[in-house]
Enzyme design. Structure first.
Site, PDB file in Angstrom:
ATOM      1  N   ASP A 219      40.553  43.337  34.164  1.00  0.00           N
ATOM      2  CA  ASP A 219      40.397  42.550  35.389  1.00  0.00           C
ATOM      3  C   ASP A 219      41.594  42.714  36.310  1.00  0.00           C
ATOM      4  O   ASP A 219      42.467  41.849  36.396  1.00  0.00           O
ATOM      5  CB  ASP A 219      40.170  41.084  35.026  1.00  0.00           C
TER       6      ASP A 219
ATOM      7  N   ASP B 193      32.151  43.650  26.645  1.00  0.00           N
ATOM      8  CA  ASP B 193      33.298  42.988  27.271  1.00  0.00           C
ATOM      9  C   ASP B 193      33.763  41.844  26.352  1.00  0.00           C
ATOM     10  O   ASP B 193      33.104  41.540  25.357  1.00  0.00           O
ATOM     11  CB  ASP B 193      32.819  42.458  28.632  1.00  0.00           C
TER      12      ASP B 193
END
Ligand SMILES: *[C@@H]1O[C@H](CO)[C@@H](O)[C@H](O)[C@H]1NC(C)=O
Ligand SMILES: *[C@@H]1O[C@H](CO)[C@@H](O)[C@H](O)[C@H]1NC(C)=O
Length: 925
Positions: A597, A522
């Site tokens: 997200d 990430d």
């Protein structure tokens, strides 16, 4: 009206709660975008220099000159195999070398051959197979034809730009000309007057240094942008250039900012937006009823893409097309990059599938994943400790919901130091992993590229001592702020750093995991909380003395390459699974992606399909979105519908932000839990299809999930549809994406101009649909509208199990849906689901074909894998009448089988044939 106004206000409030857009640049706040965008069409200053042409067996080269400033460039046009050309333009003698992208292509492209046809004063024609490139000298332009149809034009709009490297002008000499001079001179101006106009790069106040918010970019090399336009005369729609949270079909950028490609960590991103997101693939397609073509613009610097189409609205743009001359003003895209060179691959199709494969021929395909990674994943920021992991895993069994993989986000680490564990919350990781493995489950943990600056951390000390971090121009290590607090960022462009990093995955180094544990990468845009636009400064220095500016969009790609290498070194016979947020062209060779997200609302659910469709046609089939939405708390209905959608997208993972309420399925009302169970079971039933599709993707490059236009290229009404998608050409999926509906309008695409439809069978009822166009399909809470195309055979496994591993030896059901001729076919792929044995031939790939009331299997290659599975059931839909019986012949021995009617289909139970055996099954009328 009032309702609309209220809605508008509501949306505005909604926006205010989301991303702070002022953290990210607009085109106008970026000097190079502003400069290049000033150039007006129709006035190109670039021309080939007569007498500089050289021809080779696969290419031609020539010099190009900018007629105002007399600067020289070298141009090369290469023919490649597979209806592809490459256009390269660089400065002839730049002040310093300009960056050329490495590591995106899977290999050196295979050269084609050319014939130079005719060469007159201002024009040169090059033929390569069915393709032709006509190079026009002044103004410079290339027209690419296939079968004599003009498919792509380069610089037809005259928006080419190439800012040559120069020495910084003496600041006193400025201000001669008024600051607002436009690069394009007025039409009536004399040539002398035009020459007097300073180019935009010399006038723009940000050309030699610029500020954004509190951040300064020193820009030691000054203006160095490149730009070029590509027109698609046969196209009606353009699509591609992920990653944006926008419609599948690209919108006109007239009156808006261009689409932006710059890998960024955007907090609470907006939908219906052209803003940059986590990944960038500078690849665009133009599609029309007759032809598809594409352009891969190989540049890793920040890039803006202007889209020239008639309108923001697909339907009206098509109408406009008919009424105006398409040839005169075709859809076009202009790529504008901050630095580097011009390196463009022209993909000439002619079909959508041909064009998609031309791109994967260049950049590679996704590797066949281990089967479990196609099953369901359970994630949250965070599962707090070993007990939490165990309880969640147990509850999936208690509630009889299949689940293959538990995930751990950043909190498992010791103070965000990767390759370590929090010893209080996770004192016995090996036991925890063993407990999961014993249940047939897996564990995925996160490893990010920011390294905690902590003198007690081996990774930091090694990087510091060995000079592995990305540096400032004065050679200091760059220090930013991320999850661990003060952090630095290894320079993964340095092969020695990649080796060091990949070695950390060896079990001799990372002793607290097993080779069954996989990884999530990430924050690799890279995300820097206190950096400009939440990333690194562009004037930082990488290996080879390149500025971060040149390589930004590749950083995440280089990082996952290191991870992939590490996992191969750790266990050469186990296929790695990596999930990445940042990506570039070619990242499909290493990792799966998710859409970052997102938020728990219906709009983000809808965008999960649009975004994964765009990724899939850009090589990245293994894509999904956080089920339930990362931010916010989904209500039961949204959560149910999200599971149903996620169950039919390639990567299927539930995930949630640390501030959200816990949302494991049993924490919701019983009905919601049951709907989720049903959706996940649907996914598991289709795992044999998913696995087969991913194998076929690896070998032929075709996307796994496909927009309707991939197989219905002539149906204009299908071009803009992005609430539905195809799984190969076998299933049509149109999940429920709206709140409170009792029916959905499903679009069945047309195969020709006469609007003929395929036959489609509802996979739950075998109800048949025969016409193209919209059909209203009733839905209840459990319904996921999915249709199997007549003419296909789909394999399923229908026993309910805890994990996919426990299904390995389960028998298959074949679903045979007949076309109008009573025919169908379809493949099934089987191997050990884990190792690279399949690369040595240890697999079964079989095609089942049904024709004249007879089902026969044909092995593709020799069936070697020693599967224990049998075919336990056949479902046949579309027969005119129910046959009396069936006869199966295996190894010369025939056996009678019973035939049952079940609703609109016919069931043949227990054919009792092993998947490795030849057989033939006849229906007796
Ligand atoms: C592993 O499972 C055993 C048996 O259920 C349990 O006692 C133990 O606490 C588990 N260990 C971990 C680390 O989860
Ligand atoms: C399957 O059937 C289609 C027609 O529906 C045909 O075009 C194709 O060649 C067949 N494939 C195989 C492998 O038999």
């Amino acid at each position: 009206m009032r309702a609309a106004l209220f809605l508008l206000l509501f949306c505005v409030v909604g926006l205010a709660l989301g991303v702070d857009q002022t953290n990210f640049k607009t085109c106008d706040q970026s000097s190079f975008c502003r400069r290049v965008r000033k150039l007006q069409p129709g006035n190109s200053k670039f021309a080939l220099v007569p007498g500089t042409l050289n021809t080779y067996s696969d290419s031609v080269t020539a010099d190009i000159i900018h007629k105002d400033n007399q600067h020289l460039f070298v141009f090369k046009l290469e023919a490649l195999q597979g209806n592809t050309f490459r256009v390269l333009i660089d400065e002839k003698s730049p002040l310093r070398p300009r960056y050329k992208v490495e590591h995106a292509l899977k290999d050196t492209p295979r050269p084609g051959t050319i014939k130079v046809l005719n060469e007159d004063g201002n024009q040169l024609t090059i033929v390569s197979g069915p393709n032709k490139a006509v190079i026009i000298g002044d103004p410079f332009r290339i027209d690419f034809y296939q079968d004599d149809v003009l498919s792509v034009s380069v610089n037809a709009k005259g928006l080419m730009n190439f800012e040559y490297l120069r020495t910084k002008p003496n600041t006193e000499a400025k201000n001669e000309v008024d600051g607002n001079v436009d690069a394009a001179a007025p039409a009536e101006a004399t040539p002398e007057a035009q020459n007097a106009v300073k180019p935009a790069e010399d006038e723009d106040p940000g050309a030699w240094e610029e500020n954004f918010k509190s951040h300064h970019d020193s820009k030691p090399y000054g203006p160095e942008a490149v730009a070029l336009d590509f027109s698609f005369p046969e196209a009606e729609v353009l699509f591609g250039i992920p990653e944006h949270a926008d419609s599948f079909v690209l919108k006109s950028t007239s009156g808006t900012d261009p689409y932006r490609l710059y890998n960024l960590d955007v907090f609470e991103y907006l939908i219906d937006s052209k803003m940059a997101l986590y990944g960038s693939i500078p690849l665009i397609y133009g599609h029309g009823t007759q032809r598809t073509a594409g352009v891969y613009w190989q540049n890793a610097a920040e890039t803006w893409v202007d889209i020239y189409t008639a309108s923001n609205n697909v339907v009206s743009s098509i109408v406009n097309f008919v009424s105006r001359s398409r040839k005169a003003d075709p859809p076009a895209a202009q790529f504008i990059s901050e630095s580097g060179i011009i390196d463009a691959f022209i993909l000439l199709g002619p079909t959508p599938m041909d064009t998609f494969k031309q791109y994967t021929d260049l950049t590679g395909t996704g590797n066949l994943p281990q089967l479990y990674s196609l099953a369901y994943h359970q994630c949250r920021w965070n599962y707090n400790d070993e007990k939490d992991v165990e309880t969640v895993s147990e509850n999936f069994d208690l509630y009889d919901i299949p689940m293959d993989t538990m995930w751990l986000d950043i909190e498992y680490t010791d103070a965000k130091k990767y390759f370590t564990w929090d010893q209080y919350k996770f004192p016995n990781p090996l036991n925890m992993i063993k407990n999961l493995t014993d249940l047939g489950r897996h564990l995925v943990i996160i490893i990010d590229p920011h390294i905690k600056r902590d003198t007690g951390y081996f990774f930091h000390n090694d990087c510091t001592e060995r000079g592995y971090y990305v540096k400032h121009a004065d050679n200091r290590d760059y220090e930013g702020w991320c999850w661990p607090g003060a952090a630095s960022y290894p320079d993964f462009f340095n092969p020695e750093v990649r080796k060091y990093y990949s070695d950390q995955y060896l079990l001799s180094n990372f002793k607290t995991v097993t080779s069954d544990v996989m990884f999530w990468n990430d924050m690799n845009e890279p995300s820097v909380f206190n950096g400009p636009e939440v990333t690194m400064y562009k004037d930082l220095i990488h290996y080879g003395n390149w500025e971060h500016r040149d390589v930004h969009n590749l950083y995440g790609h280089m990082y996952i390459w290191g991870t992939f290498d590490g996992l191969i070194k750790r266990d050469p016979n186990q296929r790695p699974f990596i999930l990445t947020r940042a990506f570039f062209a070619g990242s499909q060779r290493y990792a799966a992606i998710w859409t970052g997200d997102n938020t728990a609302d219906w709009g983000h659910l809808q965008h999960s399909i649009k975004m994964c469709l765009t990724a899939a046609v850009s090589g990245l089939s293994f894509c999904g979105a956080d089920v339930g939405g990362f931010f916010g708390n989904p209500d039961p209905e949204l959560f149910e519908r999200w599971y149903q959608t996620g169950a039919f997208l390639p990567f299927f993972r539930s995930h949630a932000h640390i501030d959200t309420k816990r949302r494991e399925p049993w924490l919701y009302p019983e009905k919601t839990r049951l709907v989720i169970q049903d959706a996940i079971r649907k996914r598991y039933a289709y795992l044999p299809l998913w696995y087969t599709m991913f194998y076929e993707h690896e070998i032929d490059g075709g996307p796994v999930v496909r927009p309707l236009l991939a197989h219905y290229p002539k149906d204009k009404d299908a071009f803009g549809i992005d609430n539905s998608f195809l799984l190969q050409d076998r299933l049509l999926v149109r999940p429920v994406l709206q709140q409170g509906v009792s029916k959905v309008d499903v679009y069945f695409p047309a195969i020709d101009d006469k609007k003929t439809g395929d036959l489609w069978y509802d996979v739950d009822t075998y109800q048949r649909y025969e016409k193209s166009g919209y059909e209203s399909i009733p839905v209840n809470d459990y319904k996921v509208p999915v249709f199997q195309r007549g003419g296909t055979i789909v394999p399923r496994k229908e026993r309910h199990r805890r994990t996919s591993l426990l299904m390995q030896n389960d028998p298959y059901t074949l679903i045979v849906c007949l076309d109008r001729e009573g025919k169908a076919n379809g493949t099934l792929y089987i191997d050990d689901e884990k190792s690279y044995g399949y690369r040595k031939g240890n697999y079964i790939h079989v095609n089942f074909a049904f024709e004249n009331y007879r089902l026969t299997n044909y092995f593709i290659g020799t069936p070697k894998y020693d599967s224990k599975s049998w075919i336990e059931r056949l479902v046949i839909a579309g027969l005119e009448k129910v046959p009396k019986s069936a006869t199966i012949v295996i190894d010369g021995i025939s056996k009678q089988l019973d035939v049952l009617q079940q609703g609109k289909a016919v069931i043949i139970r227990k054919p009792g044939v092993h998947v490795r055996m030849d057989f033939s099954l006849r229906l007796n009328n």
